[in-house]
Structures are given as structure tokens and as C-alpha cells.
Design an enzyme around this catalytic site. Structure first.
Site, PDB file in Angstrom:
ATOM      1  N   GLU A  65       7.730 -13.256  -3.393  1.00 23.94           N
ATOM      2  CA  GLU A  65       7.452 -13.068  -1.958  1.00 23.94           C
ATOM      3  C   GLU A  65       8.714 -12.566  -1.247  1.00 23.94           C
ATOM      4  OE1 GLU A  65       4.503 -13.012  -1.632  1.00 23.94           O
ATOM      5  OE2 GLU A  65       3.439 -14.720  -2.472  1.00 23.94           O
ATOM      6  N   TYR A 111       9.561  -4.367   2.256  1.00 25.15           N
ATOM      7  CA  TYR A 111       9.204  -3.867   3.591  1.00 25.15           C
ATOM      8  C   TYR A 111      10.454  -3.359   4.303  1.00 25.15           C
ATOM      9  CZ  TYR A 111       4.887  -6.505   2.789  1.00 25.15           C
ATOM     10  OH  TYR A 111       3.722  -6.988   2.253  1.00 25.15           O
ATOM     11  N   GLU A 157       0.055  -9.902  -5.612  1.00 20.39           N
ATOM     12  CA  GLU A 157      -0.795 -10.832  -4.840  1.00 20.39           C
ATOM     13  C   GLU A 157      -2.126 -11.083  -5.550  1.00 20.39           C
ATOM     14  OE1 GLU A 157       1.134 -11.871  -2.826  1.00 20.39           O
ATOM     15  OE2 GLU A 157       2.029 -10.424  -1.456  1.00 20.39           O
TER      16      GLU A 157
HETATM   17 FE   LIG Z   1       3.704 -11.263  -1.229  1.00 20.01          FE
HETATM   18 FE   LIG Z   2       1.751 -13.672  -2.724  1.00 22.91          FE
END
Ligand SMILES: [Fe+2]
Ligand SMILES: [Fe+2]
Length: 337
Positions: A116, A123, A212
Site C-alpha cells: 500500500e 501516485y 488489490e
Molecule cells: Fe493499494
Molecule cells: Fe490493497
């Protein structure tokens, strides 16, 4: 802190460690897993390791500048929301991990936390290349719809994460199933719709979506199912899980429809969004052993777009050849509890 949290020679056998409750010895032994799926998911996550610098973002600003005004807004509002999801998930996972007991499940969550963070970094790398990082990361201050979605997600995370009961642990896991399985999906779809116009963004999202959907969602689906199997769960708790996913569907559609109405782009309709999110929600319910409760329709165009980009072989012809071969391992069984 009690030293037994780190080392407890009189703790229970490692094969008896449940996800919640009990007294582990403190050892992490990957050769003795109570569940198997935890080690399989750990290995797959490890094999899928990638770094934001591997995605070609050299032309991102030039490509972004050629988008229409509505497409630029969709791009910015999508990344503004997705980046929140990963920031929140990192923090939530740290809290959930602290409340969990089984050390191998916790180790797998540790690797997920790293991923994560990697998504957050990606990003930043992408938006920096695009030249609008500060603007995008600050959009929540000026946009009510974005702020509302973020707020509702954080409230769902916070509602049950005090670890006082196994029922609350189950609902905390449900919040994560919603995040991995619902809250990203229209955002992924929007970037795939922009597709070849912004290949940097598209390729970054491909890698994030694979993490994900191929590993994080199976991890928390298994955690949910296992907590339910190992414990006596109140019927009212299961009812609350259904309410939580219904809320998640509404949260996802509210933001998706807002973007569609404010910044219409070709090919997106309210009906398409509803069918897509309902189908996903039914799939997530089935994955955790609950009954699908939303209207089911044929696989939508947006679902097909997301699935197409999960295909491992497609990227091989790209510039990732060395790493992506590892994705072939995704055929291992992630659901063998
Ligand atoms: Fe993620
Ligand atoms: Fe995730």
C-alpha cells in the site's frame, strides 16, 4: 507492553493460532501454517513486487495536456480519491494487524502494508511527472463529493477497529473487503477508459489493480471467512456486514455518478455504473461466503476492461518483461482454507 507479546515460550502451538484471540509463542514459521492460504498469498504478493520507477511516465505531462477538459478532471478526481484509499488502507492495516493474533497472517499483512505504501509512492511519482501532484493531493479541501467519499470510507474503517470482540474483528475485515473490492473499481475503470491516451497512468493502475484484486482482496476474503468459521458470530453481525457492503455500493456509486454528471466522457452511463458495482458487490459477497443480494446482470464493459488489464501476459510485450513473468504464479490456490 508485556514481554509475552514478543516471546511466549508457553504459548499455544503455532498450528493452533487463530486470527483473533489466543496466545502465540511469537515465532513466525512459514513452514507450519494453520491456513496455507496465508503463505500462498504471501508468496504471490512477493512474486508480484514492482516499483513505480518501472512505469514509463516520461510523457505523462504531454499526454495529460492533450486530454479534453472533462478527461483532465476525471483523471485528477480519480487519482485524488484512489490515493486516499491507499493512504487510509496502510493505516487501517496497521491497526488491524495489531489486533490480530496468528503470526503468519500478521506477516502477510505486513507485506500488504508495504505494497500500500508502494501504491502511495506510485501516485506521487505519476502525478509529479504529470505536474499536478500538489493540486491533486489537495482536491479534498475544495470538493465536497471527494471529501464525502473519503469521510465515509474512514468512518467504515473506524467503526469496529477497537478489537473488543470477534464480531468487531469480523466487521473490520468487512471494511477491508469493501475497500479492496468496491472503492477502487470505478476509479480503475475511469483510468482504463482514458487508456491509451495516458499510458503512464494506465500502466501504473494495472500494477496497483493486480495487487488489490489478485492478492489483497483474497487475503481479506480469507480472513473474513476464517474468523467466521473459527468463532460463533452473532446473526446481527452478519446483518451488519450486509449493511456495510450496501453502504459501500452507495458510496461508490455516489462518487462515480457525481464524476459522470460533472465531467461526462464517452461511454459511461448511470446504468452501466450501477450494473458494474452491483455485479462486483455480488462477487465479493460470494467470495466471503454470503449470499449475493444485488441485481445481477451480464458482465459489463467496465468489468471486462478491469479483467482484461489483470491479464498477466498482456504487459509482457511492454517494458516490464523481467518482472512480470512472475505473475504466472497467480494460478496457485489462494482459497484453500
Ligand atoms: Fe493499494
Ligand atoms: Fe490493497
Amino acid at each position: 507492553m508485556n514481554s509475552k507479546n514478543y516471546y511466549n515460550p508457553n504459548g499455544e502451538d503455532i498450528l493452533d493460532e487463530k486470527i483473533f484471540g489466543g496466545k502465540p509463542t511469537g515465532f513466525v514459521d512459514f513452514n507450519r501454517s494453520r491456513y496455507k492460504w496465508d503463505v500462498n498469498i504471501y508468496d504471490l504478493m512477493n512474486a508480484n513486487t514492482w516499483f513505480p520507477s518501472e512505469v514509463n511516465t516520461v510523457n505523462e505531462k504531454k499526454n495529460f495536456d492533450q486530454l479534453s477538459d472533462n478527461e483532465q478532471s476525471i483523471y485528477k478526481m480519480t487519482f485524488a480519491q484512489l490515493s486516499f484509499n491507499d493512504s487510509a488502507q496502510e493505516e487501517y492495516l496497521s491497526d488491524f494487524r495489531r489486533l490480530a493474533t496468528n503470526r503468519l497472517v500478521k506477516s502477510t499483512i505486513s507485506l500488504q502494508i508495504m505494497q500500500e505504501v508502494n501504491h502511495s509512492k506510485s501516485y506521487a511519482v505519476l502525478l509529479d511527472a504529470c505536474g499536478n501532484s500538489e493540486e491533486v493531493f489537495n482536491l479534498y479541501k475544495y470538493n465536497d463529493a471527494l471529501n464525502t467519499k473519503n469521510q465515509k470510507i474512514s468512518e467504515q474503517f473506524a467503526s469496529y477497529i477497537d478489537g473488543n470482540s470477534v464480531d468487531k474483528m469480523l466487521l473490520s475485515a468487512m471494511a477491508s473487503v469493501n475497500l479492496e473490492g468496491i472503492y477502487f473499481l470505478l476509479g480503475f475503470s475511469y483510468i482504463y477508459l482514458l487508456g491509451d491516451k495516458v499510458p503512464g497512468a494506465r500502466d501504473m493502475i494495472k500494477f496497483i489493480a493486480r495487487d488489490e484484486l489478485n492478492t489483497h482482496l483474497p487475503l481479506f476474503s480469507n480472513i473474513y471467512k476464517t474468523i467466521q468459521k473459527e468463532n460463533k458470530i452473532e446473526t446481527s453481525t452478519i446483518d451488519t456486514a450486509y449493511t456495510m457492503i450496501t453502504d459501500a455500493v452507495n458510496i461508490e456509486l455516489e462518487y462515480g455518478k457525481y464524476l459522470m454528471n460533472q465531467y461526462p466522457i464517452m461511454g459511461v452511463t448511470e446504468s452501466l455504473m450501477e450494473r458494474t458495482v452491483h455485479n462486483y458487490a455480488n462477487d465479493r459477497l460470494k467470495k466471503i461466503g454470503l449470499n449475493p443480494i444485488f441485481p445481477q446482470t451480464d458482465t459489463t464493459y467496465l468489468q471486462k476492461l478491469v479483467t482484461k488489464h489483470l491479464n498477466m501476459n498482456e504487459v509482457k510485450s511492454n517494458f516490464f518483461e523481467g518482472n512480470v513473468a512472475n505473475y504466472a504464479k497467480s494460478s496457485i490456490n489462494l482459497d484453500d482454507f
